[in-house]
Each structure stands twice: as C-alpha cells, then as structure tokens.
Design a protein around this motif. Sequence first.
Motif, short mmCIF file in Angstrom:
data_model
loop_
_atom_site.label_atom_id
_atom_site.label_comp_id
_atom_site.label_asym_id
_atom_site.label_seq_id
_atom_site.Cartn_x
_atom_site.Cartn_y
_atom_site.Cartn_z
N ILE A 64 0.84 -1.20 0.00
CA ILE A 64 0.00 0.00 0.00
C ILE A 64 0.88 1.25 0.00
O ILE A 64 0.66 2.17 -0.79
N THR A 65 1.88 1.27 0.87
CA THR A 65 2.73 2.46 0.97
C THR A 65 3.52 2.68 -0.32
O THR A 65 3.70 3.81 -0.75
N GLU A 66 3.97 1.61 -0.92
CA GLU A 66 4.72 1.72 -2.18
C GLU A 66 3.81 2.20 -3.31
O GLU A 66 4.18 3.08 -4.09
N THR A 67 2.62 1.64 -3.40
CA THR A 67 1.67 2.01 -4.46
C THR A 67 1.29 3.49 -4.37
O THR A 67 1.25 4.19 -5.37
N LEU A 68 1.02 3.94 -3.13
CA LEU A 68 0.56 5.32 -2.94
C LEU A 68 1.70 6.31 -2.73
O LEU A 68 1.47 7.51 -2.63
N GLN A 69 2.93 5.79 -2.66
CA GLN A 69 4.10 6.65 -2.44
C GLN A 69 3.95 7.47 -1.16
O GLN A 69 4.14 8.69 -1.14
N ILE A 70 3.58 6.77 -0.07
CA ILE A 70 3.45 7.41 1.23
C ILE A 70 4.20 6.59 2.27
O ILE A 70 4.50 5.42 2.03
N SER A 71 4.48 7.21 3.41
CA SER A 71 5.16 6.48 4.48
C SER A 71 4.16 5.65 5.26
O SER A 71 2.94 5.87 5.18
N ARG A 72 4.68 4.74 6.04
CA ARG A 72 3.85 3.88 6.89
C ARG A 72 3.06 4.74 7.89
O ARG A 72 1.88 4.52 8.10
N SER A 73 3.71 5.75 8.47
CA SER A 73 3.02 6.60 9.45
C SER A 73 1.91 7.41 8.79
O SER A 73 0.84 7.61 9.37
N THR A 74 2.14 7.86 7.54
CA THR A 74 1.10 8.59 6.81
C THR A 74 -0.09 7.67 6.53
O THR A 74 -1.24 8.08 6.67
N LEU A 75 0.18 6.44 6.15
CA LEU A 75 -0.90 5.48 5.91
C LEU A 75 -1.77 5.33 7.15
O LEU A 75 -2.99 5.43 7.09
N TYR A 76 -1.13 5.11 8.30
CA TYR A 76 -1.89 4.93 9.53
C TYR A 76 -2.64 6.20 9.92
O TYR A 76 -3.74 6.14 10.46
N GLU A 77 -2.06 7.35 9.63
CA GLU A 77 -2.75 8.62 9.90
C GLU A 77 -3.99 8.73 9.02
O GLU A 77 -5.07 9.12 9.49
N TYR A 78 -3.86 8.39 7.74
CA TYR A 78 -5.02 8.41 6.83
C TYR A 78 -6.11 7.46 7.33
O TYR A 78 -7.28 7.83 7.36
N LEU A 79 -5.71 6.25 7.71
CA LEU A 79 -6.70 5.28 8.17
C LEU A 79 -7.40 5.77 9.44
O LEU A 79 -8.62 5.65 9.58
N ARG A 80 -6.64 6.35 10.35
CA ARG A 80 -7.23 6.88 11.59
C ARG A 80 -8.21 8.01 11.29
O ARG A 80 -9.33 8.03 11.79
N ARG A 81 -7.81 8.93 10.42
CA ARG A 81 -8.68 10.07 10.10
C ARG A 81 -9.92 9.66 9.34
O ARG A 81 -10.95 10.34 9.40
N GLU A 82 -9.83 8.54 8.62
CA GLU A 82 -10.98 8.05 7.86
C GLU A 82 -11.84 7.11 8.71
O GLU A 82 -12.81 6.53 8.21
N GLY A 83 -11.46 6.91 9.95
CA GLY A 83 -12.28 6.12 10.88
C GLY A 83 -12.13 4.62 10.74
O GLY A 83 -13.00 3.86 11.21
N VAL A 84 -11.05 4.15 10.13
CA VAL A 84 -10.82 2.71 9.97
C VAL A 84 -10.18 2.17 11.22
O VAL A 84 -9.18 2.69 11.72
N LYS A 85 -10.75 1.12 11.77
CA LYS A 85 -10.20 0.46 12.99
C LYS A 85 -9.34 -0.71 12.56
O LYS A 85 -9.64 -1.40 11.59
N ASP A 86 -8.27 -0.95 13.33
CA ASP A 86 -7.36 -2.10 13.03
C ASP A 86 -8.06 -3.40 13.28
O ASP A 86 -8.79 -3.66 14.12
#
Length: 188
Positions: free
Chosen positions: A166-188
């Motif tokens: 996911i991080t490679e495809t979107l060209q984002i860091s792991r921390s940015t991915l988790y920030e996006y998921l948190r802000r979008e309301g996705v639970k682990d």
Amino acid sequence: MIFGYARVSTKDQNLDLQIDALKKAGCKEIYSEKLSGRSKKKPKLEELLGQLREGDILMVYSLDRLGRTSKELINLLSEFKERSIQFKSLQEGVFDTTSAMGEAVFQIIAILKAMEVQVLSERTKDGLTAARARGKKGGRPKGSYNKSKAAAAVTLYQRELPISEITETLQISRSTLYEYLRREGVKD
C-alpha cells in the motif's frame, strides 16, 4: 592500532565532520553509529571495545560522543587503563591517559561535559515550558491531508493488501498510511 569512534544523536544528523577529523588524525578503522548518547546500548561502541587490544589508541572527536555522563566516561577510562589502551579526544585537546596529569585532565573535562549536557537539557525544558505558556505547541507539524490518497489507502487496506505494498503504491510512508486510516475512521 588507532581506532576511531563517531556518534551522532539522530538519524538526520551527519557523521562526516567527525569521521573526516578522525581520519586526518590517523585513525585506521572508524566505528560509527546514529543513536542518542542516552541509549544504554551502543552496539558499535561495544563492538569497538571488543576489538581494542593492549597498546591500541581509541580516538573520538569530542568526549560527549563517547558518553553522556561523567560516571560513564570515568568507567570507560578505568577500563582503558586496566587494558593498557590509550584514549584521545580531538576537541578537548589530545590526552595521554597513561600519565597522571592526562588522566586528571580527562576526569575534569568529563565532569564539565556532563554539566554542559545537563545545562543544555535544562534550557531546552525551560524554553519548551515558556513556549507552552504562550500557547505554542511543540512537535512535528501536521502533514498535508490528501483526501484522494486517504480514500485509496482505505480501499487498499480493506482489500487486505500488505502494508508495504500500500505504501509503495501510494508513495506514502507507513506513518502517513496509519494517519489516513485513523482520520478516515478505519479500525485495526
């Protein structure tokens, strides 16, 4: 043999100044690492200490690169003396720790360096307290929020793709991915 040890506190800092000075001073082998001086474990320093033999010289750019407290530095100095290893610091002057005068000067400077670290820490804490009293926030600034990447991240995450993919495809860091998921309301 002359060994060198270089250390910086963070991965963003550069070792070049120390390494260049150590090479110029005659170091044949240099061990370096990027980690806080407060770290209990310093793997490269421990590896270097295992390599040192009687008659070797350990050289550092500055005393605080070797240790952060006077106790830590004095313990190392005692170990060097027991093992007949010489020690030199380029910034504080060249020490000949085989002489009583060189050892005394080393101990005095080790104490002063430890005090310098303590004063710097106190100033930093006082500065942060003053800034907070004025309503300033410390820490890293919030990154920009890309709504389309966030939506794509959620979709890929829900498809159970590996995080690295996911991080490679979107060209984002792991921390940015988790920030996006948190802000979008996705639970682990």
